[in-house]
Write an enzyme that holds these catalytic residues in place. Structure first.
Site, PDB file in Angstrom:
ATOM      1  N   ASP A  71       0.859  -1.182   0.000  1.00 50.07           N
ATOM      2  CA  ASP A  71       0.000   0.000   0.000  1.00 50.07           C
ATOM      3  C   ASP A  71       0.905   1.246   0.000  1.00 50.07           C
ATOM      4  O   ASP A  71       2.116   1.129   0.224  1.00 50.07           O
ATOM      5  CB  ASP A  71      -0.861  -0.062   1.274  1.00 50.07           C
ATOM      6  CG  ASP A  71      -1.606   1.215   1.570  1.00 50.07           C
ATOM      7  OD1 ASP A  71      -2.274   1.719   0.660  1.00 50.07           O
ATOM      8  OD2 ASP A  71      -1.517   1.709   2.720  1.00 50.07           O
ATOM      9  N   PHE A  72       0.362   2.398  -0.257  1.00 50.26           N
ATOM     10  CA  PHE A  72       1.166   3.632  -0.267  1.00 50.26           C
ATOM     11  C   PHE A  72       0.987   4.435   1.034  1.00 50.26           C
ATOM     12  O   PHE A  72       1.849   4.434   1.889  1.00 50.26           O
ATOM     13  CB  PHE A  72       0.807   4.489  -1.501  1.00 50.26           C
ATOM     14  CG  PHE A  72       1.575   5.775  -1.578  1.00 50.26           C
ATOM     15  CD1 PHE A  72       2.870   5.786  -2.074  1.00 50.26           C
ATOM     16  CD2 PHE A  72       1.018   6.968  -1.143  1.00 50.26           C
ATOM     17  CE1 PHE A  72       3.612   6.964  -2.123  1.00 50.26           C
ATOM     18  CE2 PHE A  72       1.756   8.156  -1.194  1.00 50.26           C
ATOM     19  CZ  PHE A  72       3.044   8.153  -1.688  1.00 50.26           C
ATOM     20  N   ASP A  73      -0.185   5.076   1.207  1.00 49.49           N
ATOM     21  CA  ASP A  73      -0.400   5.990   2.340  1.00 49.49           C
ATOM     22  C   ASP A  73      -0.383   5.248   3.681  1.00 49.49           C
ATOM     23  O   ASP A  73      -1.104   4.262   3.854  1.00 49.49           O
ATOM     24  CB  ASP A  73      -1.754   6.705   2.198  1.00 49.49           C
ATOM     25  CG  ASP A  73      -1.786   7.632   1.001  1.00 49.49           C
ATOM     26  OD1 ASP A  73      -1.399   8.790   1.149  1.00 49.49           O
ATOM     27  OD2 ASP A  73      -2.174   7.172  -0.096  1.00 49.49           O
ATOM     28  N   ASP A 119      -1.824  -0.756   5.958  1.00 50.22           N
ATOM     29  CA  ASP A 119      -2.093  -0.187   7.286  1.00 50.22           C
ATOM     30  C   ASP A 119      -3.570   0.090   7.562  1.00 50.22           C
ATOM     31  O   ASP A 119      -3.913   0.543   8.652  1.00 50.22           O
ATOM     32  CB  ASP A 119      -1.354   1.151   7.439  1.00 50.22           C
ATOM     33  CG  ASP A 119      -1.993   2.242   6.591  1.00 50.22           C
ATOM     34  OD1 ASP A 119      -2.184   2.016   5.379  1.00 50.22           O
ATOM     35  OD2 ASP A 119      -2.354   3.290   7.156  1.00 50.22           O
TER      36      ASP A 119
HETATM   37 MG   LIG Z   1      -2.849   3.057   3.676  1.00 52.61          MG
END
Ligand SMILES: [Mg+2]
Length: 284
Positions: A28-30, A211
């Site tokens: 994932d990124f963020d 996350d």
């Molecule tokens: Mg995220």
């Protein structure tokens, strides 16, 4: 209290799983590769991530970013063209110049845009639009309320309106960290994308780091690949102060924030590099 795995142990577990080749590593990124920012526009990769992703892409068959952002947005922020990018929660894929939109997403683009405007008008006439960020990502939409004056009150009111408007437009709502996501369907997710990629390409192992709640679909897909297909997989949850219980419950191991993600990826890269050196020595 959630149990955090030390970086060296986590890297060793990733390394063991990824020794089953061809291997794949997705993130994932963020909140996973970039610290949570007050606005979506303010998010940037943590220091060192770009270099380690580039290094890993040379050692692992497939390295991919799987995000709720639009592909072009994610690709610009990550800046490593050799990766696979899956955007809009599985509705959009891009790899080495080839870009594919899911037909379900294209069909819903107008509804998403209309619904975002309607939600804005309704919340604007009651609580006001202060601190809200609306994102029309074409195949999905987001409404962020992290910066609103009273995020709890705003979250409740916005959730009610978003749910009602989404139903009227045949859309699906998912919630994350101070954000509501409007999606065309619940049947396409980060999880369905991961499953399809791993099976279509005959990958023999997969790791996914995430996350937030939408990453849990990915965690579950990896577990299904492990239990149903016998593939070694690892779901890595990333802890932040506002991690949802499902992220903790459904991951195979937990890392403490973006800093530990960066350290783990670097430690993994060192293990894989040492492998390469040993292989060269055996050949010579
Ligand atoms: Mg995220």
């Amino acid at each position: 209290m959630a149990h955090v795995t030390p970086v060296e142990d986590a890297a060793a577990r990733l390394y063991r799983v990824l020794s089953h080749e061809p291997a794949s590593l997705f993130s994932d990124f963020d909140g996973t590769l970039s610290p949570m920012a007050p606005t979506p526009d303010g998010a940037a990769l943590a220091p060192g991530v770009r270099d380690v992703l580039r290094a890993l892409a040379r050692r692992i068959e497939l390295v991919g970013i799987v995000t709720g952002r639009a592909v072009n947005d994610a690709r610009e922020r990550v800046g490593v063209p050799e990766l696979l990018y899956v955007g809009n929660h599985g509705l959009e894929w891009a790899e080495r110049g080839v870009h594919v939109d899911h037909p379900v997403g294209i069909a819903a683009a107008d509804s998403i845009s209309t619904a975002l405007h309607q939600i804005g008008a309704e919340i604007g006439s009651t609580l006001g639009l202060g601190g809200l960020v609306f994102e029309d990502k074409r195949l999905s939409g987001s409404i962020h309320y992290r910066l609103s004056e009273d995020p709890v009150t705003m979250g409740l009111a916005l959730g009610e309106i978003t749910e009602r408007v989404a139903i009227a437009h045949g859309l699906h709502v998912a919630s994350g960290k101070m954000v509501y996501e409007l999606r065309p369907t619940a049947s396409v997710s980060k999880g369905t994308a991961l499953r399809e990629i791993v099976l279509q390409r005959n990958l023999r192992s997969a790791v996914f780091l995430g996350d937030d709640v939408t990453d849990v679909d990915g965690f579950r897909a990896l577990r299904a690949l492990r239990e149903g297909e016998g593939l070694p997989t690892l779901a890595v949850g990333v802890l932040t102060p506002d991690t949802a219980p499902s992220v903790i419950a459904e991951s195979d191991l937990l890392l403490d924030g973006v800093d530990d993600v960066v350290r783990t990826l670097n430690a993994l890269d060192h293990l894989l590099a040492a492998d390469r050196i040993r292989a060269t020595e055996l050949e010579s």
